[in-house]
Design an enzyme around this catalytic site. Sequence first.
Site, PDB file in Angstrom:
ATOM      1  N   HIS A 212       4.658  53.460   9.785  1.00 47.52           N
ATOM      2  CA  HIS A 212       4.291  52.076   9.494  1.00 47.52           C
ATOM      3  C   HIS A 212       2.806  51.862   9.204  1.00 47.52           C
ATOM      4  CE1 HIS A 212       4.710  47.749   9.623  1.00 47.52           C
ATOM      5  NE2 HIS A 212       3.870  47.629  10.638  1.00 47.52           N
TER       6      HIS A 212
ATOM      7  N   ASP B 246      -4.605  57.418  -1.115  1.00 51.90           N
ATOM      8  CA  ASP B 246      -5.510  57.763  -2.228  1.00 51.90           C
ATOM      9  C   ASP B 246      -6.991  57.578  -1.878  1.00 51.90           C
ATOM     10  OD1 ASP B 246      -3.209  58.194  -3.736  1.00 51.90           O
ATOM     11  OD2 ASP B 246      -3.171  56.121  -4.444  1.00 51.90           O
TER      12      ASP B 246
ATOM     13  N   GLU C 290       4.124  38.954  19.657  1.00 44.02           N
ATOM     14  CA  GLU C 290       4.734  40.252  19.374  1.00 44.02           C
ATOM     15  C   GLU C 290       4.388  41.200  20.512  1.00 44.02           C
ATOM     16  OE1 GLU C 290       4.440  41.693  15.207  1.00 44.02           O
ATOM     17  OE2 GLU C 290       3.631  39.735  14.742  1.00 44.02           O
TER      18      GLU C 290
ATOM     19  N   GLN D 132       5.437  41.241   7.512  1.00 45.28           N
ATOM     20  CA  GLN D 132       6.301  40.119   7.898  1.00 45.28           C
ATOM     21  C   GLN D 132       5.663  39.269   8.989  1.00 45.28           C
ATOM     22  OE1 GLN D 132      10.195  41.577   8.945  1.00 45.28           O
ATOM     23  NE2 GLN D 132      10.522  42.534   6.967  1.00 45.28           N
ATOM     24  N   GLY D 133       5.337  39.913  10.118  1.00 43.78           N
ATOM     25  CA  GLY D 133       4.976  39.200  11.350  1.00 43.78           C
ATOM     26  C   GLY D 133       3.917  38.134  11.204  1.00 43.78           C
TER      27      GLY D 133
ATOM     28  N   HIS E 193       6.800  52.038  13.459  1.00 47.17           N
ATOM     29  CA  HIS E 193       7.361  50.749  13.870  1.00 47.17           C
ATOM     30  C   HIS E 193       8.741  51.014  14.466  1.00 47.17           C
ATOM     31  CE1 HIS E 193       8.663  46.601  13.819  1.00 47.17           C
ATOM     32  NE2 HIS E 193       7.457  46.233  13.443  1.00 47.17           N
TER      33      HIS E 193
ATOM     34  N   ARG F 225      -2.538  50.333  17.510  1.00 44.81           N
ATOM     35  CA  ARG F 225      -2.899  48.994  17.027  1.00 44.81           C
ATOM     36  C   ARG F 225      -1.992  47.922  17.645  1.00 44.81           C
ATOM     37  NH1 ARG F 225      -0.844  45.763  12.834  1.00 44.81           N
ATOM     38  NH2 ARG F 225       0.642  47.417  12.399  1.00 44.81           N
TER      39      ARG F 225
ATOM     40  N   ARG G 270       3.916  48.965  20.764  1.00 43.96           N
ATOM     41  CA  ARG G 270       4.719  49.672  19.773  1.00 43.96           C
ATOM     42  C   ARG G 270       4.846  51.165  20.046  1.00 43.96           C
ATOM     43  NH1 ARG G 270       3.071  47.226  14.063  1.00 43.96           N
ATOM     44  NH2 ARG G 270       3.911  45.245  14.782  1.00 43.96           N
TER      45      ARG G 270
HETATM   46  C1  SIN Z   1       5.896  43.232  12.151  1.00 42.06           C
HETATM   47  O1  SIN Z   1       6.090  42.155  11.613  1.00 42.06           O
HETATM   48  O2  SIN Z   1       6.578  43.658  13.064  1.00 42.06           O
HETATM   49  C2  SIN Z   1       4.757  44.076  11.659  1.00 42.06           C
HETATM   50  C3  SIN Z   1       3.484  43.393  11.888  1.00 42.06           C
HETATM   51  C4  SIN Z   1       2.398  44.393  12.084  1.00 42.06           C
HETATM   52  O3  SIN Z   1       2.562  45.564  11.747  1.00 42.06           O
HETATM   53  O4  SIN Z   1       1.354  44.004  12.647  1.00 42.06           O
END
Ligand code: SIN
Length: 526
Positions: A353, A212, A112, A44-45, A233, A394, A292
């Site tokens: 995530h 995999d 973010e 998404q982000g 996440h 990350r 995160r």
């Molecule tokens: C998010 O949109 O929060 C996830 C983006 C990401 O994992 O870098």
Amino acid sequence: MPKVVIIGSGIAGLFAALKLEKKGHEVIIVTKQRPEDSSTNWAQGGIAGILDKTDGKGMEAHIEDTLSCGDGLCNEEIVRCVVKEAGDRIRDLLSIGVDFEKDGEEFHLVKEGGHSARRILHAKDATGAEIERALNSAVSNSDNISMRSHTLGVDLIQRVHGSPEKGIKGIWCLSLDSGKMEALSADAVLIATGGCGQLWERTTNPSVASGDGLAMAVRAGAVSKDMAFFQFHPTALMAGNKKPFLITEALRGEGGILLDNAGLEKYRNGDSGPESYSFTLESSPEGSLATRDVVARACDQKMKITGADNVWLVTDHLERGKLLDHFPNIESKLNKLGLSLGIDPLPVAPAAHYMVGGLSVDINGRVLMNNELPMPGLYGIGEVACTGMHGANRLASNSLLEAIVFANRAAEHFIANPIENLENVPEWRAEGMIKLIEHAPLVRDLETLRKTMTDDVGIVRSFSRLERAKRMLELLSKEVDLIWKRSTPTRELVELRNLVLVASHITNDATERKENRGLHWNKDLI
Ligand code: SIN
């Protein structure tokens, strides 16, 4: 012209395919479901990066944030290389047709967790889907690329079995349409299969994320690295859901605040904004927008202490019109559950995530073997690879960036150093194998595996829980091995075999760590 097999159709695989086909290479993309079924499609982000090559200060700040989020374990050379190449690679995406959000003439940038500035390009709240759309459209217009969908990579074919230093010459794969195994010859193989979120009961990943590629390479002698660092996440929606739905961190970047039950009560009865009532402030002065690892751990801890199933993400103090414009997909999902942005507190909880560790690769994406040398012709790109960019955690929206930089580097490396395989590839040995009729034991084993990883190898760990997980994984591994040795492969069997192997790598790495860093948190080490 050399022939390259790419396993996976997310951003890394598709981007590399386009680079290789431009030089006339023949490319075959092998992908498990439809071309668009990838973690990229669900992102998404956005994608972090400084476009302006003269903005040295901006780049230094991006490097600094990445290093600080990685908690001392990033490879600074790699971080500098990725941040420096960001502008060129993002311009590649633009020229392929990716449509990032604009604000007048300029790109609209968001922020973010862990970012000290707005530097994330996005396409509303469906950035990955827009990237996937544009890349797949370019791939389908290329005469040099063929897409083999519903095809599952099973194992790598080495030039000389058991001698990885001699190189790769193809893959065995399973057609999920015909149920037949097939040998594909290749001069190079690029593994771009993404992560392994399916190891946990709650994940933001699609069903294809079963580790995999990592398992295939490890079986051929590749080394995994930093597997203990699996990112959860903090904000997956907990409403009416069977499958968790990601609520992008960009929503907190726009001011969304996390509250527990008590904080929500205080906020409703108080006369100040929600920030001051957030439990996340107990963990970091950055509160809901800390990195995160910190926020997910704070949520996990709060839920364990209070017994609540979720915490709350509140947005009613923000401008609703702006939220609806920026996050239309989230709003539409919420509406189906009777919720709305800018009005209702959203029930959220952490979910598995992103695989921060992965196949150990060099600066050109070449997969390293036990002797620290690359297997000629084998590359790992995207989430499956551990490049050193992310360290112990990350930074948000750095993954799509790392994927395109390394997809480009791997493609360029192979273009400059082509290898030609003249040998034929051996057929899959199927004599004496039986068709697997009953899949129920595999389903039960998969449930046990997910329960083990969720209970014992989650956000907060302990040595006794990790040892318990190791015992369980040994048992599962023996069971799966027994079935594997006597049956022809099916998707369920291949995936379970891979997941169990990847789970062992995560658990072993976690057990061996003697300090808490980034995403690895063992309460016996506090
Ligand atoms: C998010 O949109 O929060 C996830 C983006 C990401 O994992 O870098």
